[in-house]
Scaffold this active site. Sequence first.
Site, PDB file in Angstrom:
ATOM      1  N   ASP A  33      47.378 -25.204  14.832  1.00  0.00           N
ATOM      2  CA  ASP A  33      47.526 -23.962  14.901  1.00  0.00           C
ATOM      3  C   ASP A  33      48.393 -23.328  15.951  1.00  0.00           C
ATOM      4  OD1 ASP A  33      45.620 -23.765  13.039  1.00  0.00           O
ATOM      5  OD2 ASP A  33      43.971 -22.993  14.280  1.00  0.00           O
ATOM      6  N   GLU A  35      50.954 -24.581  17.031  1.00  0.00           N
ATOM      7  CA  GLU A  35      52.504 -24.918  16.525  1.00  0.00           C
ATOM      8  C   GLU A  35      52.802 -23.965  15.739  1.00  0.00           C
ATOM      9  OE1 GLU A  35      53.898 -29.012  15.085  1.00  0.00           O
ATOM     10  OE2 GLU A  35      52.083 -29.693  16.203  1.00  0.00           O
ATOM     11  N   ASP A  37      51.640 -20.937  15.381  1.00  0.00           N
ATOM     12  CA  ASP A  37      51.746 -19.756  16.234  1.00  0.00           C
ATOM     13  C   ASP A  37      53.192 -19.666  17.108  1.00  0.00           C
ATOM     14  OD1 ASP A  37      49.170 -18.652  15.578  1.00  0.00           O
ATOM     15  OD2 ASP A  37      48.133 -19.663  17.425  1.00  0.00           O
ATOM     16  N   SER A  82      35.545  -7.100 -18.148  1.00  0.00           N
ATOM     17  CA  SER A  82      34.380  -7.655 -17.379  1.00  0.00           C
ATOM     18  C   SER A  82      33.770  -8.899 -18.386  1.00  0.00           C
ATOM     19  CB  SER A  82      33.123  -6.775 -17.163  1.00  0.00           C
ATOM     20  OG  SER A  82      32.902  -6.431 -18.707  1.00  0.00           O
ATOM     21  N   GLU A 116      35.527 -23.060 -14.468  1.00  0.00           N
ATOM     22  CA  GLU A 116      35.846 -23.067 -12.904  1.00  0.00           C
ATOM     23  C   GLU A 116      34.858 -22.101 -12.260  1.00  0.00           C
ATOM     24  OE1 GLU A 116      39.473 -21.091 -12.197  1.00  0.00           O
ATOM     25  OE2 GLU A 116      39.058 -19.457 -13.659  1.00  0.00           O
ATOM     26  N   LYS A 118      32.557 -19.183 -10.491  1.00  0.00           N
ATOM     27  CA  LYS A 118      32.657 -17.996 -10.732  1.00  0.00           C
ATOM     28  C   LYS A 118      32.484 -17.256  -9.064  1.00  0.00           C
ATOM     29  CE  LYS A 118      30.702 -13.835 -13.056  1.00  0.00           C
ATOM     30  NZ  LYS A 118      30.591 -12.860 -11.785  1.00  0.00           N
ATOM     31  N   ASP A 120      31.891 -14.983  -5.856  1.00  0.00           N
ATOM     32  CA  ASP A 120      31.141 -13.856  -5.940  1.00  0.00           C
ATOM     33  C   ASP A 120      31.646 -13.249  -4.820  1.00  0.00           C
ATOM     34  OD1 ASP A 120      29.166 -11.907  -5.943  1.00  0.00           O
ATOM     35  OD2 ASP A 120      27.526 -13.344  -5.152  1.00  0.00           O
ATOM     36  N   ARG A 139      39.423  -3.267  -8.717  1.00  0.00           N
ATOM     37  CA  ARG A 139      39.108  -3.083 -10.153  1.00  0.00           C
ATOM     38  C   ARG A 139      38.697  -1.792 -10.370  1.00  0.00           C
ATOM     39  NH1 ARG A 139      35.016  -2.945 -13.707  1.00  0.00           N
ATOM     40  NH2 ARG A 139      35.330  -4.200 -15.602  1.00  0.00           N
ATOM     41  N   GLU A 176      39.927 -12.853  -7.319  1.00  0.00           N
ATOM     42  CA  GLU A 176      38.815 -12.512  -6.509  1.00  0.00           C
ATOM     43  C   GLU A 176      38.990 -12.537  -5.165  1.00  0.00           C
ATOM     44  OE1 GLU A 176      36.365 -11.312  -8.874  1.00  0.00           O
ATOM     45  OE2 GLU A 176      34.599 -11.566  -7.584  1.00  0.00           O
ATOM     46  N   TYR A 228      43.048 -16.209 -11.216  1.00  0.00           N
ATOM     47  CA  TYR A 228      42.708 -17.093 -12.351  1.00  0.00           C
ATOM     48  C   TYR A 228      43.606 -16.283 -13.380  1.00  0.00           C
ATOM     49  CZ  TYR A 228      39.167 -14.042 -11.210  1.00  0.00           C
ATOM     50  OH  TYR A 228      38.261 -12.982 -10.993  1.00  0.00           O
ATOM     51  N   LYS A 317      25.642 -18.227 -15.600  1.00  0.00           N
ATOM     52  CA  LYS A 317      25.059 -17.945 -14.240  1.00  0.00           C
ATOM     53  C   LYS A 317      24.024 -18.951 -13.884  1.00  0.00           C
ATOM     54  CE  LYS A 317      25.770 -13.444 -13.441  1.00  0.00           C
ATOM     55  NZ  LYS A 317      25.896 -12.384 -12.678  1.00  0.00           N
ATOM     56  N   CYS A 411      -1.438   6.917   6.262  1.00  0.00           N
ATOM     57  CA  CYS A 411       0.166   6.533   6.468  1.00  0.00           C
ATOM     58  C   CYS A 411       0.181   5.980   7.977  1.00  0.00           C
ATOM     59  CB  CYS A 411       0.943   7.934   6.165  1.00  0.00           C
ATOM     60  SG  CYS A 411       2.674   7.747   6.751  1.00  0.00           S
ATOM     61  N   CYS A 414       2.507   9.151   9.955  1.00  0.00           N
ATOM     62  CA  CYS A 414       1.973  10.381  10.098  1.00  0.00           C
ATOM     63  C   CYS A 414       0.523  10.537  10.160  1.00  0.00           C
ATOM     64  CB  CYS A 414       2.654  11.411   9.274  1.00  0.00           C
ATOM     65  SG  CYS A 414       2.169  11.378   7.614  1.00  0.00           S
ATOM     66  N   CYS A 429       2.112   8.383   0.755  1.00  0.00           N
ATOM     67  CA  CYS A 429       1.821   9.206   1.463  1.00  0.00           C
ATOM     68  C   CYS A 429       1.848  10.731   1.129  1.00  0.00           C
ATOM     69  CB  CYS A 429       2.473   8.895   3.022  1.00  0.00           C
ATOM     70  SG  CYS A 429       2.510  10.340   4.078  1.00  0.00           S
ATOM     71  N   CYS A 434       5.439  14.317   7.082  1.00  0.00           N
ATOM     72  CA  CYS A 434       5.694  12.906   7.582  1.00  0.00           C
ATOM     73  C   CYS A 434       6.975  12.637   7.919  1.00  0.00           C
ATOM     74  CB  CYS A 434       5.249  11.778   6.234  1.00  0.00           C
ATOM     75  SG  CYS A 434       5.191  10.167   6.824  1.00  0.00           S
TER      76      CYS A 434
HETATM   77  S1  IVH Z   1      37.697 -14.496 -15.492  1.00  0.00           S
HETATM   78  C1  IVH Z   1      37.681 -10.480 -18.345  1.00  0.00           C
HETATM   79  N1  IVH Z   1      37.215 -16.079 -13.492  1.00  0.00           N
HETATM   80  O1  IVH Z   1      33.777 -12.017 -12.317  1.00  0.00           O
HETATM   81  C2  IVH Z   1      37.540 -10.746 -16.906  1.00  0.00           C
HETATM   82  N2  IVH Z   1      36.470 -14.020 -13.365  1.00  0.00           N
HETATM   83  O2  IVH Z   1      31.647 -10.696 -14.086  1.00  0.00           O
HETATM   84  C3  IVH Z   1      38.505 -12.023 -16.552  1.00  0.00           C
HETATM   85  N3  IVH Z   1      35.120 -13.452 -11.238  1.00  0.00           N
HETATM   86  O3  IVH Z   1      35.487  -9.017 -13.048  1.00  0.00           O
HETATM   87  C4  IVH Z   1      37.285 -12.577 -15.740  1.00  0.00           C
HETATM   88  N4  IVH Z   1      35.348 -15.683 -10.738  1.00  0.00           N
HETATM   89  O4  IVH Z   1      35.804 -10.210 -10.938  1.00  0.00           O
HETATM   90  C5  IVH Z   1      36.960 -14.859 -14.143  1.00  0.00           C
HETATM   91  N5  IVH Z   1      36.974 -17.676 -12.289  1.00  0.00           N
HETATM   92  C6  IVH Z   1      36.607 -16.595 -12.805  1.00  0.00           C
HETATM   93  C7  IVH Z   1      36.106 -15.500 -11.917  1.00  0.00           C
HETATM   94  C8  IVH Z   1      35.866 -14.182 -12.203  1.00  0.00           C
HETATM   95  C9  IVH Z   1      34.796 -14.349 -10.588  1.00  0.00           C
HETATM   96  C10 IVH Z   1      34.706 -12.251 -11.582  1.00  0.00           C
HETATM   97  C11 IVH Z   1      35.742 -11.163 -12.000  1.00  0.00           C
HETATM   98  C12 IVH Z   1      35.317 -10.406 -13.160  1.00  0.00           C
HETATM   99  C13 IVH Z   1      33.794 -10.670 -13.002  1.00  0.00           C
HETATM  100  C14 IVH Z   1      33.092 -10.553 -14.232  1.00  0.00           C
END
Ligand code: IVH
Length: 669
Positions: A33, A35, A37, A82, A116, A118, A120, A139, A176, A228, A317, A411, A414, A429, A434
């Site tokens: 780190d 180096e 910097d 989505s 791949e 998902k 969060d 988004r 993401e 992605y 999921k 309650c 109160c 209540c 209250c």
């Molecule tokens: S592809 C058509 N790949 O999940 C939308 N989405 O529930 C393309 N997300 O809005 C989505 N990891 O923000 C894709 N490896 C991944 C993801 C991913 C997280 C999110 C993304 C999307 C939401 C949908």
Amino acid sequence: MAKTAQQEINDLILEIRKHDYQYYVLDDPQVADHEYDLLLRKLEKLEAANPKLVRADSPTQRVGGKALEQFGKITHGAPMLSLANAMNEEEMRAFDERVHRFAEVAEDVALDYFAELKFDGLSLSLTYVRGELVAAATRGDGEIGEDVTQNVRTIRSIPLRLNTKTPPEKIEIRGEVILKTSDFESLNKNQERAGIKIFANPRNAAAGSLRQLDSKITATRPLRAFFYGYGVVEGFSLPPTLAEYEDLLKSWGLPVGTWRMRCAGVEEVIQFYRGIEAQRAELPFDIDGVVVKLNRRDLLDRAGFVARAPRGMIAFKFPPQKSVTLIEDIQIQVGRTGALTPVAIVTPVKVSGVIVRRATLHNQDEIDRKDIRIGDHVAIQRAGDVIPEVVEVLKDRRRGDERKFLIPDFCPVCGSPVEKPEGEAVARCIGRNCTAKLKERLRHFVMKDALNVDGMGERIVEQLVDAGVVKHLSDLFDITKEDLLELEGFADRSATKLLNALDAARTPELGRLIFALGIRHVGATTAKALARKFGSITKLSFASVESLLEVDGVGAEVAGSVAEFFADPEHAEEVRELLERVTPADVALPSANGIFSGKTFVLTGSLATLSRDEATRLIEDRGGKVSSSVSKKTDFVLAGTEAGSKLERAQALGVTVITEADFRSLIGG
Ligand code: IVH
């Protein structure tokens, strides 16, 4: 020959960029780190001595600019869609079958999937023009997002310039933004030490960090990102598969997920899913499943879309994670409507990366049904955003000294009697005065979607109620500077600021004021619809159940609750008092002789210049109605791009289909 200053600067930028790439994209740092910097400081010095030679894509230019008043808006070149969900293996296999059908691939051919993680976090769209990062947007509603360019420039893993000599003319790159669990925890520790709000989970922390008006704050948060997807692409032809697309992103210097796999057929997908699930707890960041995508882009296109989701992709999921802990105590929380909610205070435990200290027990029936006792070992789970809950009591760990819990008859705040109507699960209540109820109502009253009183946090609400300054909602508008100066933590400046914020709240939109009243079952959207239909609080307060039922999204429960609210003399009095102090902005009532009077519209597909809400408002303001399904009674179907089955149905029934342009000319541009 000695290097010119510009050459030296260019070389340093290249070198720093190479280290960023090693660190963030390859996860394989080549220097320590300090180096790194040193290189950065050397560059800063050179640039300070030669201000004309500073390049926009220099790593020193990530932080800068003034704090914003508010975010601008960015219209996405292509909508951000989505994903549909599969909750178990059976649903995953059903997805595979559907995809075979829609992509027109023979049943016995294993589809080429790309799977791949998902992530969060929150989704982000970057726009690069000729290789240079020019914009970054959240988004938003999928069509229009917030302009977070300044903030995104501070994220070191996101290149300011793509590492290629032949970049697209223009490309939207989607991914993401996340916060690693360890970074989330140290951030919360710092927040706690500084006495500021801690975040519920890494996703909220990432969202809060990205949506900072002051990019200097964002710069201190170690945000990460994975990419992605793509939106609009101009002057470039993308590779034929998503796997190759991600490789391309990686070669351009963008971080892509490390855990990804090409799968031949759905059974391999399921293997991948199981493998990831087994490692989930050890991953450095939160994920909520895996995303499974047709790898070939031509098949993805052929499969088409349902609602706002590509048919050839799915979010597979994970079930919510569970952890075992001990219930140390059960406490009662009194809500805005007086509902008494039992809450378990548990020995702090990590559930999917986040430390949990409390879990909701919902109500007495739930406690009885699960036989939850103080001293019990329980499994708790955290599902997405919701407050963790107790899913199971480990009865075989009982030792005999566990204590049953009963919601009190009075309650705890109160002392008023608690009522539980026949057939209802919730005890309330019924105390008129209250303070717990009042605090919750006030908190709701001032929140963002309600009157949005800036700076009126929980602590101030507590103080105002405890000091007896506020006994009714309307008292908020009678607070004086003297009142505030009596409270701990207030000085002249902060008192003035709060009074100004309260003043600003005196002319709310009607829908916000209705929402702010805290009527049971009336959320922000329903409140807006009520405002549009009735145009004033007074009219709403006299509305019959029948006329309430005519409002979109209002069913018997909501209508009953609104009528009941205004039938209560105390509420009526309270509303009168409020209206002496606040003046809601008028709402133009839908006119009976508007051009769309008596006409029913159905919206489908995505409109280029209007959100669904806006289109709905334009129609309703002109006396029309928007319905969600096409029937013979439908007068117009307003169809945007990617319109699906509704359009087909309209055509089959002979219903008039209009475009956005037709619509605009109908309403007069
Ligand atoms: S592809 C058509 N790949 O999940 C939308 N989405 O529930 C393309 N997300 O809005 C989505 N990891 O923000 C894709 N490896 C991944 C993801 C991913 C997280 C999110 C993304 C999307 C939401 C949908």
